[in-house]
Design an enzyme around this catalytic site. Structure first.
Site, PDB file in Angstrom:
ATOM      1  N   ASP A   1      23.305 -10.103 -23.442  1.00  0.00           N
ATOM      2  CA  ASP A   1      23.605  -8.720 -23.035  1.00  0.00           C
ATOM      3  C   ASP A   1      23.776  -7.834 -24.265  1.00  0.00           C
ATOM      4  OD1 ASP A   1      24.540  -6.389 -21.889  1.00  0.00           O
ATOM      5  OD2 ASP A   1      26.040  -7.364 -20.628  1.00  0.00           O
TER       6      ASP A   1
ATOM      7  N   HIS B   1      17.382  -5.043 -13.029  1.00  0.00           N
ATOM      8  CA  HIS B   1      18.326  -4.194 -13.764  1.00  0.00           C
ATOM      9  C   HIS B   1      17.666  -3.481 -14.943  1.00  0.00           C
ATOM     10  CE1 HIS B   1      22.229  -2.926 -15.365  1.00  0.00           C
ATOM     11  NE2 HIS B   1      21.942  -3.498 -16.526  1.00  0.00           N
TER      12      HIS B   1
HETATM   13  C1  HEM Z   1      28.424  -5.969 -15.062  1.00  0.00           C
HETATM   14  C2  HEM Z   1      27.505  -5.050 -15.196  1.00  0.00           C
HETATM   15  C3  HEM Z   1      26.280  -5.203 -16.050  1.00  0.00           C
HETATM   16  C4  HEM Z   1      25.657  -6.330 -16.482  1.00  0.00           C
HETATM   17  C5  HEM Z   1      26.056  -7.750 -16.210  1.00  0.00           C
HETATM   18  C6  HEM Z   1      24.535  -5.917 -17.278  1.00  0.00           C
HETATM   19  C7  HEM Z   1      23.654  -6.777 -17.890  1.00  0.00           C
HETATM   20  C8  HEM Z   1      22.540  -6.394 -18.606  1.00  0.00           C
HETATM   21  C9  HEM Z   1      21.603  -7.295 -19.191  1.00  0.00           C
HETATM   22  C10 HEM Z   1      21.680  -8.818 -19.134  1.00  0.00           C
HETATM   23  C11 HEM Z   1      20.627  -6.569 -19.776  1.00  0.00           C
HETATM   24  C12 HEM Z   1      19.395  -7.089 -20.504  1.00  0.00           C
HETATM   25  C13 HEM Z   1      19.602  -7.311 -21.968  1.00  0.00           C
HETATM   26  C14 HEM Z   1      19.825  -6.089 -22.757  1.00  0.00           C
HETATM   27  O1  HEM Z   1      18.894  -5.332 -23.085  1.00  0.00           O
HETATM   28  O2  HEM Z   1      20.998  -5.845 -23.047  1.00  0.00           O
HETATM   29  C15 HEM Z   1      20.982  -5.182 -19.585  1.00  0.00           C
HETATM   30  C16 HEM Z   1      20.261  -4.102 -20.051  1.00  0.00           C
HETATM   31  C17 HEM Z   1      20.632  -2.804 -19.912  1.00  0.00           C
HETATM   32  N1  HEM Z   1      21.701  -2.337 -19.201  1.00  0.00           N
HETATM   33 FE1  HEM Z   1      23.042  -3.435 -18.205  1.00  0.00          FE
HETATM   34  N2  HEM Z   1      24.480  -4.558 -17.319  1.00  0.00           N
HETATM   35  C18 HEM Z   1      25.523  -4.077 -16.576  1.00  0.00           C
HETATM   36  C19 HEM Z   1      25.847  -2.761 -16.355  1.00  0.00           C
HETATM   37  C20 HEM Z   1      25.181  -1.701 -16.900  1.00  0.00           C
HETATM   38  C21 HEM Z   1      25.549  -0.325 -16.734  1.00  0.00           C
HETATM   39  C22 HEM Z   1      26.763   0.188 -15.948  1.00  0.00           C
HETATM   40  C23 HEM Z   1      24.650   0.411 -17.428  1.00  0.00           C
HETATM   41  C24 HEM Z   1      24.579   1.910 -17.610  1.00  0.00           C
HETATM   42  C25 HEM Z   1      24.833   2.773 -16.700  1.00  0.00           C
HETATM   43  C26 HEM Z   1      23.704  -0.504 -18.015  1.00  0.00           C
HETATM   44  C27 HEM Z   1      22.652  -0.124 -18.799  1.00  0.00           C
HETATM   45  C28 HEM Z   1      21.744  -0.990 -19.350  1.00  0.00           C
HETATM   46  C29 HEM Z   1      20.656  -0.553 -20.177  1.00  0.00           C
HETATM   47  C30 HEM Z   1      20.342   0.873 -20.591  1.00  0.00           C
HETATM   48  C31 HEM Z   1      19.941  -1.702 -20.528  1.00  0.00           C
HETATM   49  C32 HEM Z   1      18.689  -1.782 -21.385  1.00  0.00           C
HETATM   50  C33 HEM Z   1      17.505  -1.616 -20.489  1.00  0.00           C
HETATM   51  C34 HEM Z   1      16.203  -1.595 -21.265  1.00  0.00           C
HETATM   52  O3  HEM Z   1      15.818  -0.495 -21.686  1.00  0.00           O
HETATM   53  O4  HEM Z   1      15.609  -2.641 -21.440  1.00  0.00           O
HETATM   54  N3  HEM Z   1      24.045  -1.773 -17.663  1.00  0.00           N
HETATM   55  N4  HEM Z   1      22.160  -5.101 -18.863  1.00  0.00           N
END
Ligand code: HEM
Ligand SMILES: [Cu+2]
Lengths: 432, 179
Positions: A256, A348
């Site tokens: 993450d 996601h």
């Molecule tokens: C418990 C809640 C969440 C989990 C478990 C989670 C998990 C992840 C994971 C595993 C990734 C893929 C790896 C990475 O690029 O970091 C990711 C990407 C991302 N997450 Fe989350 N996330 C959560 C909540 C959120 C929230 C609330 C936001 C914003 C409102 C968010 C925004 C993003 C963004 C912008 C990316 C990158 C997407 C890309 O451009 O590839 N996430 N998240």
């Protein structure tokens, strides 16, 4: 901290510092050119090889009296507990510096007492600054009753944030329009005991006792100005547990933090750091903290392949489903033999990705586990939550398969004032 | 590479600083020989105060100043009292084994090269008959007075101290002092 400050910190490293330690102070992108010549008998720490523990190859027993295993190398070398991060600079420490970020994180929010007026706020910020300066240097706070606990700074940083009420009491004209509770999202189940606040401290270090002691000192100094509203603690892997620069894993087991703006690649001014347009906040940032519970018991029953499709990335290394390495770019156009997108529509990362490069945020999530709950303290920095965090979260709120296993339970927004110089104090531009 | 460069720079800076100090000392000798002998140095001259702070008053009208007083000279110094804009009376106090505080008869003696620690529950500079109640984060100026009549001005921020009550037992002697 601006890149220029890098050489200033951490201080006082003796030659022959441990491999992991040397790697910590060299940013991830500089690993390959890192490395230090060493004096007789000292260990040369060279780049990734050293960081990943190849020292053990030199560690077979011999009769020269030199250390016999990597453990002994570690104890003979500098301890990470001695690491310090300068609190001074254009930006506050604890946001992009140190890199990698520390292992133990504590967010604490306070409500100002009714009597805490403009003058009192100024006094309060001076006292807080004094504590920050001393504690991050590894010295007890003034009037510290347990100064021995301050002797291990362990890369301590203390970042300060202001809620709307604090800014209003200093100067009502200086409250940014975004400094308010976020618009409600349909799935929110917010709990007031994890939301809001007039003053926020983010205390981070590689040692939990350092964090606890620093917070105790600050809490004591804040007692005559504010009352505690909430405390939320989080953690990453312990310092030195894995090579520096490894992307953290969250409690769902996912890598993450992969796709994130990088200060060495991206222009942070206007994306993460406020610019001159923001007046007193120039050099500061806008901070959003969301406490998100994970429903791990049901998540654990989901098949691995379905868990990977939920995110759009695999579990072993965090590679996009269209690639093999963590750093491979995700191909959102790719389809499988059935003509279906490899990264599903509900994934996601597809929902979180924007085509607008201004709609990005610097994510700084950490894990939490307390009171029988576990999840993510989702934290992010940007110049304006209303045009950066909010549209992303609106898309996720509308559709994201991950929503089946997560619940947003806390929400807070703070203005992060710029950094300060020796002799100044945090937030001084507000009084300008 | 970076790390090494930084080290070198630091060492060089330290070296230049050392040279600069030597030069200063030498020129000081040449221009003002009379001021440069230990015999002529006042007690205040040979004292350095660090980490000074004043406790947010927890009892009406009085509080204490704490910190480290280092005697950097070759002769003993004796701190006998002081004055402050905010206090009608400034005394040097000790805390007895019974937890009572009292004026140190003859003043606080600091041997050459030694550091006296003024701390909650121990020796302290007592500020009495306060004209205002200093608030946390304010700065208080206290002028320390030594046995030879020399004085040293110290500015100390006000801080709240947990458990500070151990030295401020409300005993009869204490309230007498405050009056
Ligand atoms: C418990 C809640 C969440 C989990 C478990 C989670 C998990 C992840 C994971 C595993 C990734 C893929 C790896 C990475 O690029 O970091 C990711 C990407 C991302 N997450 Fe989350 N996330 C959560 C909540 C959120 C929230 C609330 C936001 C914003 C409102 C968010 C925004 C993003 C963004 C912008 C990316 C990158 C997407 C890309 O451009 O590839 N996430 N998240
Ligand atoms: Cu006393």
């Amino acid at each position: 901290m601006s890149p220029n400050d890098n050489t200033e910190q951490p201080t006082g490293e003796p030659l022959g510092a441990s491999a992991s330690d040397s790697a910590r102070r060299v940013s991830r992108r500089h690993l390959l050119i890192g490395g230090a010549a060493a004096g007789a008998g000292a260990v040369a720490a060279v780049g990734i090889g050293a960081a990943t523990g190849s020292l053990s190859s030199q560690s077979d027993s011999d009769n020269t009296g030199s250390p016999k295993n990597s453990k002994e190398y570690e104890s003979a070398a500098k301890l990470f507990g001695e690491g310090t991060v300068s609190p001074y600079g254009k930006h506050q420490a604890g946001i992009v510096e140190p890199n990698p970020l520390q292992a133990n994180i504590r967010y604490a929010a306070y409500d100002l007492l009714p009597s805490t007026d403009r003058n009192a706020i100024k006094r309060m910020l001076r006292v807080v600054t004094g504590d920050i300066e001393r504690l991050t240097e590894g010295r007890g706070a003034l009037a510290d009753s347990e100064p021995e606990l301050a002797e291990i700074p362990a890369n301590l940083t203390i970042t300060v944030g202001f809620g709307a009420e604090l800014v209003r009491r200093v100067n009502p004209n200086l409250v940014p329009d975004w400094l308010a509770p976020l618009p409600a999202f349909t799935r929110d189940q917010l709990d007031a005991s994890y939301s809001g606040g007039d003053l926020m401290l983010n205390i981070q270090a590689d040692d939990p006792l350092t964090v606890a002691h620093a917070h105790r000192m600050l809490m004591r100094d804040l007692a005559s100005f504010a009352s505690i509203r909430w405390v939320q603690s989080g953690f990453r892997r312990a310092a030195g547990a894995e090579p520096a620069g490894t992307t953290m894993r969250n409690m769902m087991g996912q890598v993450d933090g992969t796709v994130n703006p990088d200060p060495e690649v991206d222009e942070f001014d206007g994306l993460v750091w406020e610019t001159a347009k923001a007046g007193w906040l120039a050099g500061g940032s806008a901070f959003v903290l969301r406490r998100i519970d994970m429903l791990l018991d049901t998540w654990d029953k989901v098949a691995r392949s379905a868990r990977e499709e939920t995110i759009g990335r695999d579990l072993p290394v965090g590679a996009p489903l269209t690639g093999t390495k963590e750093t491979d770019p995700a191909d959102f156009e790719a389809v499988n033999s059935l003509g279906l997108p490899v990264i599903p529509d509900f994934a996601h990362i597809r929902r979180a990705r924007s085509t607008d490069p201004n709609e990005r945020i610097l994510r700084r999530g950490v894990n939490f586990e307390d009171n029988g709950k576990a999840g993510l303290l989702f934290a992010c920095y940007q110049v304006n939550p209303l045009t950066q965090f909010v549209p992303i979260q609106q898309r996720l709120d509308e559709l994201d398969l991950l929503n089946q296993w997560i619940v947003h339970v806390g929400s807070a927004v703070f203005a992060i004032p710029p950094g300060f110089k020796k002799g100044g104090f945090v937030g001084e531009t507000l009084f300008g | 590479m970076k790390v090494i460069n930084m080290k070198t720079t630091k060492k060089l800076t330290a070296l230049f600083a050392a040279i600069a100090i030597t030069a200063l000392a030498l020129s000081g000798c040449a221009t003002n020989a009379s001021n440069n002998t230990d015999a002529m140095a006042t007690m205040a001259d040979q004292v350095t105060v660090t980490d000074a702070w004043v406790k947010e008053p927890t009892m009406p009208g009085m509080t204490g100043m704490f910190g480290l007083i280092e005697n950097t000279g070759d002769a003993e110094v004796v701190l006998v009292g002081g004055s402050s804009d905010i206090a009608g009376m400034v005394e040097v106090h000790e805390v007895t084994a019974e937890g009572q505080m009292q004026k140190i008869e003859g003043g606080l003696v600091i041997a050459a090269g030694k550091t006296a620690t003024l701390e909650v529950g121990g020796n302290h500079v007592m500020l009495m008959n306060l004209s205002t109640t200093p608030a946390v984060g304010e700065e208080v100026t206290v002028t320390l007075k030594f046995k030879d009549g020399s004085t040293l001005e110290v500015t100390a921020p006000v801080k709240s101290a947990a458990g500070g009550d151990e030295s401020y037992n409300e005993n009869a002697e204490m309230s007498q002092m405050g009056n």
